[in-house]
Design an enzyme around this catalytic site. Sequence first.
Site, short mmCIF file in Angstrom:
data_model
loop_
_atom_site.label_atom_id
_atom_site.label_comp_id
_atom_site.label_asym_id
_atom_site.label_seq_id
_atom_site.Cartn_x
_atom_site.Cartn_y
_atom_site.Cartn_z
N HIS A 1 -0.78 -5.96 5.87
CA HIS A 1 -1.81 -5.78 4.84
C HIS A 1 -1.22 -5.85 3.43
O HIS A 1 -1.68 -5.16 2.52
CB HIS A 1 -2.53 -4.45 5.06
CG HIS A 1 -3.27 -4.39 6.35
ND1 HIS A 1 -4.58 -4.80 6.48
CD2 HIS A 1 -2.87 -4.03 7.59
CE1 HIS A 1 -4.95 -4.68 7.74
NE2 HIS A 1 -3.92 -4.20 8.43
N HIS B 128 -8.58 -3.03 12.68
CA HIS B 128 -7.92 -2.22 11.66
C HIS B 128 -8.65 -0.90 11.43
O HIS B 128 -8.03 0.13 11.16
CB HIS B 128 -7.85 -3.04 10.36
CG HIS B 128 -7.21 -2.35 9.20
ND1 HIS B 128 -6.01 -1.67 9.29
CD2 HIS B 128 -7.59 -2.26 7.90
CE1 HIS B 128 -5.69 -1.18 8.11
NE2 HIS B 128 -6.64 -1.51 7.25
N HIS C 59 -15.63 -0.45 4.67
CA HIS C 59 -15.11 -1.05 5.89
C HIS C 59 -16.07 -0.81 7.07
O HIS C 59 -16.36 -1.72 7.86
CB HIS C 59 -13.74 -0.46 6.25
CG HIS C 59 -12.59 -1.01 5.47
ND1 HIS C 59 -12.24 -0.53 4.23
CD2 HIS C 59 -11.70 -2.00 5.76
CE1 HIS C 59 -11.17 -1.19 3.79
NE2 HIS C 59 -10.83 -2.09 4.70
N TRP D 270 0.86 -1.18 0.00
CA TRP D 270 0.00 0.00 0.00
C TRP D 270 0.90 1.24 0.00
O TRP D 270 1.92 1.25 0.70
CB TRP D 270 -0.88 -0.01 1.25
CG TRP D 270 -1.99 1.00 1.21
CD1 TRP D 270 -1.92 2.29 1.63
CD2 TRP D 270 -3.32 0.79 0.72
NE1 TRP D 270 -3.13 2.92 1.44
CE2 TRP D 270 -4.01 2.02 0.89
CE3 TRP D 270 -4.01 -0.29 0.18
CZ2 TRP D 270 -5.35 2.19 0.53
CZ3 TRP D 270 -5.33 -0.13 -0.18
CH2 TRP D 270 -5.99 1.09 -0.02
N HIS E 63 -4.57 -10.88 2.16
CA HIS E 63 -4.61 -10.67 3.61
C HIS E 63 -6.03 -10.47 4.10
O HIS E 63 -6.94 -10.17 3.33
CB HIS E 63 -3.77 -9.45 3.99
CG HIS E 63 -4.33 -8.17 3.45
ND1 HIS E 63 -4.11 -7.73 2.16
CD2 HIS E 63 -5.13 -7.23 4.03
CE1 HIS E 63 -4.73 -6.58 1.97
NE2 HIS E 63 -5.36 -6.26 3.09
N GLU F 37 -8.88 -9.52 1.38
CA GLU F 37 -8.49 -8.67 0.25
C GLU F 37 -7.27 -9.24 -0.48
O GLU F 37 -6.48 -10.00 0.09
CB GLU F 37 -8.17 -7.26 0.75
CG GLU F 37 -9.38 -6.57 1.37
CD GLU F 37 -9.06 -5.31 2.15
OE1 GLU F 37 -9.93 -4.40 2.19
OE2 GLU F 37 -7.97 -5.23 2.75
#
Length: 207
Positions: A50, A60, A160, A20, A54, A172
């Site tokens: 992540h 989170h 989320h 990310w 994952h 994901e």
Amino acid sequence: MKPNKIIDISMKLNETTPEWPGDLPFYYELSVTMEQSGSVNIGKLQTSTHIGTHIDAPFHYNSLGLKTHELPLDVYLTTAQVMDVNGLEKISLADLKPLEKDVEAVLLKTASWQNRSQFPAQWPVFDESIAEWMADNGVKLLGVDVPSVDPESSKKLPMHQAMNQHQRFILEGIVLDNVSEGVYQLVALPLKIEGGEGSPVRAVLYT
């Protein structure tokens, strides 16, 4: 009972696995070789929780949410239905396929992340109503073949938060390129990271 066929739907973790933006990249090396130890190779790794394929623990995105070691394991060891939603910019309830009997996980195949060595510039938006639909139909887990159920630029994380509101769970970064629509058995168990907010998984489907 031995499975007839096992399909690996996990991303490889190596130096080309994209993290990310701004997060910790994946790193692995041998810290001790057989020549050094006289008996074994020993590795060390450093990475975000992540990265690649994952799960997100509710902690989170909710400070009061379940942490990784508290997650109910049956959510990640279950019957899953793969639904093809390829080519859509936004995925809503109208795009989902009829739910098959005894399915407790839905895996959405968007086919929008083609080059897994690069972080995608964008991916489809998932409508928050999917979370309520999951709760109404006994579906505990949503899996997506993109980095997140929310856009990369989102700070409010509406999907989320909708999943959290309805006590649903998130997987994901799965790889469904060569997986046909249908019902499978899913295994995507997280590591037992005490206090964690997520975990890489080795996700597989089998029949």
